[in-house]
Scaffold this motif. Sequence first.
Motif, PDB file in Angstrom:
ATOM      1  N   PHE A 164      15.722   3.298  -5.998  1.00  0.00           N
ATOM      2  CA  PHE A 164      16.317   2.288  -5.110  1.00  0.00           C
ATOM      3  C   PHE A 164      15.346   2.018  -3.965  1.00  0.00           C
ATOM      4  O   PHE A 164      15.264   2.779  -3.001  1.00  0.00           O
ATOM      5  N   LYS A 165      14.577   0.937  -4.109  1.00  0.00           N
ATOM      6  CA  LYS A 165      13.568   0.594  -3.092  1.00  0.00           C
ATOM      7  C   LYS A 165      13.722  -0.876  -2.740  1.00  0.00           C
ATOM      8  O   LYS A 165      13.736  -1.738  -3.624  1.00  0.00           O
ATOM      9  N   VAL A 166      13.782  -1.141  -1.456  1.00  0.00           N
ATOM     10  CA  VAL A 166      13.992  -2.506  -0.977  1.00  0.00           C
ATOM     11  C   VAL A 166      12.819  -2.890  -0.072  1.00  0.00           C
ATOM     12  O   VAL A 166      12.522  -2.185   0.900  1.00  0.00           O
ATOM     13  N   ALA A 167      12.167  -4.020  -0.411  1.00  0.00           N
ATOM     14  CA  ALA A 167      10.999  -4.489   0.342  1.00  0.00           C
ATOM     15  C   ALA A 167      11.350  -5.775   1.083  1.00  0.00           C
ATOM     16  O   ALA A 167      11.884  -6.711   0.479  1.00  0.00           O
ATOM     17  N   VAL A 168      11.038  -5.811   2.389  1.00  0.00           N
ATOM     18  CA  VAL A 168      11.333  -6.997   3.201  1.00  0.00           C
ATOM     19  C   VAL A 168      10.080  -7.395   3.964  1.00  0.00           C
ATOM     20  O   VAL A 168       9.503  -6.572   4.697  1.00  0.00           O
ATOM     21  N   TYR A 224       8.814   3.574 -11.323  1.00  0.00           N
ATOM     22  CA  TYR A 224       9.916   3.349 -10.375  1.00  0.00           C
ATOM     23  C   TYR A 224       9.886   1.923  -9.823  1.00  0.00           C
ATOM     24  O   TYR A 224      10.901   1.379  -9.419  1.00  0.00           O
ATOM     25  N   ASN A 225       8.700   1.307  -9.840  1.00  0.00           N
ATOM     26  CA  ASN A 225       8.589  -0.043  -9.277  1.00  0.00           C
ATOM     27  C   ASN A 225       9.314  -1.104 -10.105  1.00  0.00           C
ATOM     28  O   ASN A 225       9.501  -2.225  -9.634  1.00  0.00           O
ATOM     29  N   HIS A 235       0.830  -1.215   0.000  1.00  0.00           N
ATOM     30  CA  HIS A 235       0.000   0.000   0.000  1.00  0.00           C
ATOM     31  C   HIS A 235       0.869   1.272   0.000  1.00  0.00           C
ATOM     32  O   HIS A 235       0.595   2.225  -0.738  1.00  0.00           O
ATOM     33  N   ILE A 236       1.913   1.288   0.809  1.00  0.00           N
ATOM     34  CA  ILE A 236       2.834   2.427   0.833  1.00  0.00           C
ATOM     35  C   ILE A 236       3.974   2.204  -0.161  1.00  0.00           C
ATOM     36  O   ILE A 236       4.302   3.088  -0.966  1.00  0.00           O
ATOM     37  N   PHE A 237       4.556   1.033  -0.125  1.00  0.00           N
ATOM     38  CA  PHE A 237       5.787   0.756  -0.874  1.00  0.00           C
ATOM     39  C   PHE A 237       5.642   1.080  -2.366  1.00  0.00           C
ATOM     40  O   PHE A 237       6.519   1.713  -2.959  1.00  0.00           O
ATOM     41  N   PHE A 238       4.548   0.645  -2.979  1.00  0.00           N
ATOM     42  CA  PHE A 238       4.408   0.813  -4.432  1.00  0.00           C
ATOM     43  C   PHE A 238       4.227   2.272  -4.839  1.00  0.00           C
ATOM     44  O   PHE A 238       4.382   2.617  -6.005  1.00  0.00           O
ATOM     45  N   ARG A 239       3.867   3.127  -3.890  1.00  0.00           N
ATOM     46  CA  ARG A 239       3.652   4.541  -4.242  1.00  0.00           C
ATOM     47  C   ARG A 239       4.937   5.369  -4.218  1.00  0.00           C
ATOM     48  O   ARG A 239       4.954   6.509  -4.687  1.00  0.00           O
ATOM     49  N   ILE A 240       5.988   4.805  -3.615  1.00  0.00           N
ATOM     50  CA  ILE A 240       7.207   5.594  -3.423  1.00  0.00           C
ATOM     51  C   ILE A 240       7.936   5.757  -4.755  1.00  0.00           C
ATOM     52  O   ILE A 240       8.110   4.802  -5.499  1.00  0.00           O
ATOM     53  N   LYS A 241       8.370   7.007  -4.995  1.00  0.00           N
ATOM     54  CA  LYS A 241       9.063   7.286  -6.264  1.00  0.00           C
ATOM     55  C   LYS A 241      10.557   7.383  -5.996  1.00  0.00           C
ATOM     56  O   LYS A 241      11.078   8.430  -5.624  1.00  0.00           O
ATOM     57  N   SER A 242      11.223   6.251  -6.177  1.00  0.00           N
ATOM     58  CA  SER A 242      12.675   6.193  -5.965  1.00  0.00           C
ATOM     59  C   SER A 242      13.223   5.057  -6.809  1.00  0.00           C
ATOM     60  O   SER A 242      12.566   4.015  -6.951  1.00  0.00           O
ATOM     61  N   PHE A 281       3.356  -6.090 -11.560  1.00  0.00           N
ATOM     62  CA  PHE A 281       3.376  -5.581 -12.938  1.00  0.00           C
ATOM     63  C   PHE A 281       2.451  -4.367 -13.055  1.00  0.00           C
ATOM     64  O   PHE A 281       2.821  -3.323 -13.606  1.00  0.00           O
ATOM     65  N   GLY A 282       1.239  -4.499 -12.504  1.00  0.00           N
ATOM     66  CA  GLY A 282       0.278  -3.393 -12.560  1.00  0.00           C
ATOM     67  C   GLY A 282       0.826  -2.151 -11.863  1.00  0.00           C
ATOM     68  O   GLY A 282       0.680  -1.025 -12.355  1.00  0.00           O
ATOM     69  N   LYS A 283       1.483  -2.355 -10.743  1.00  0.00           N
ATOM     70  CA  LYS A 283       2.029  -1.209  -9.993  1.00  0.00           C
ATOM     71  C   LYS A 283       3.201  -0.573 -10.738  1.00  0.00           C
ATOM     72  O   LYS A 283       3.468   0.615 -10.578  1.00  0.00           O
TER      73      LYS A 283
END
Length: 224
Positions: free
Chosen positions: A37-41, A61-62, A28-35, A53-55
Amino acid sequence: MNRLDVIEALMHKKGLKNYLEIGVENGHIFFRIKSTFKVAVDPKFIFDASRRFGKSILNPYNLNNQYFEKTSDDFFEQEAQQVFASKKVQLALVDGMHEYHFALRDVENTLKYMDDDGVIIMHDCNPQTAGAAGRFENWEVGEWNGDVWKTIIHLRSQRPDLNVFVLDCDQGLGIVTRKKPESTLNFTPTQIEDLTYDDLVRNRTEWLNLKPEGFFYKYFGLQA
Ligand SMILES: C[S@@+](CC[C@H](N)C(=O)[O-])C[C@H]1O[C@@H](n2cnc3c(N)ncnc32)[C@H](O)[C@@H]1O
């Protein structure tokens, strides 16, 4: 003001880009971030390849995201050194297991890979009921913030190298920066273990260093 507003303000106005999120759930938050370099754990992502794919279409940026479907402890033990070898964390959302020692390890491990001027945002620091503030095994219904509030007390007692306060919004957003603390507490880890929700209620503003949301802009020198 919520965690996304805080993250976006720090990214756009302070230029903090490299983003780590611990506890991502459905993104919900992660996919909106515009960067770039994004790391999800997260040990269990609540999304599949088609949502990813949709996001990526909605927010290109995703396409560069790095996903680690494992606990944060395993991530830091097995992956972090390589992931952050050439780029350090500038902004982290700590929102994984909402228990004192889990959140503490997440903050301490993140600090090992964080730029000096980086910022950690901790979600769920200001529970409003005893049920929301307890241990996971005792939680029954409704909001569960856990005892991340004890992590705030720990950091304010044991880490004179960090300034820690909690914004009074979005379940309590803990803000951790490497700066001289404006004030400290004096609890040992054993004393913190024994604190109850009633103790928190009696001392909430002082122990959490609770601030109105407008303080965020003042602290970081931003325009509201
Ligand atoms: C409240 S959700 C995160 C919400 C998300 N950050 C957001 O803002 O939309 C908490 C997540 O923490 C994850 N989690 C639980 N234990 C964890 C652990 N040990 N390490 C990392 N994440 C964990 C859960 O799987 C869950 O998806």
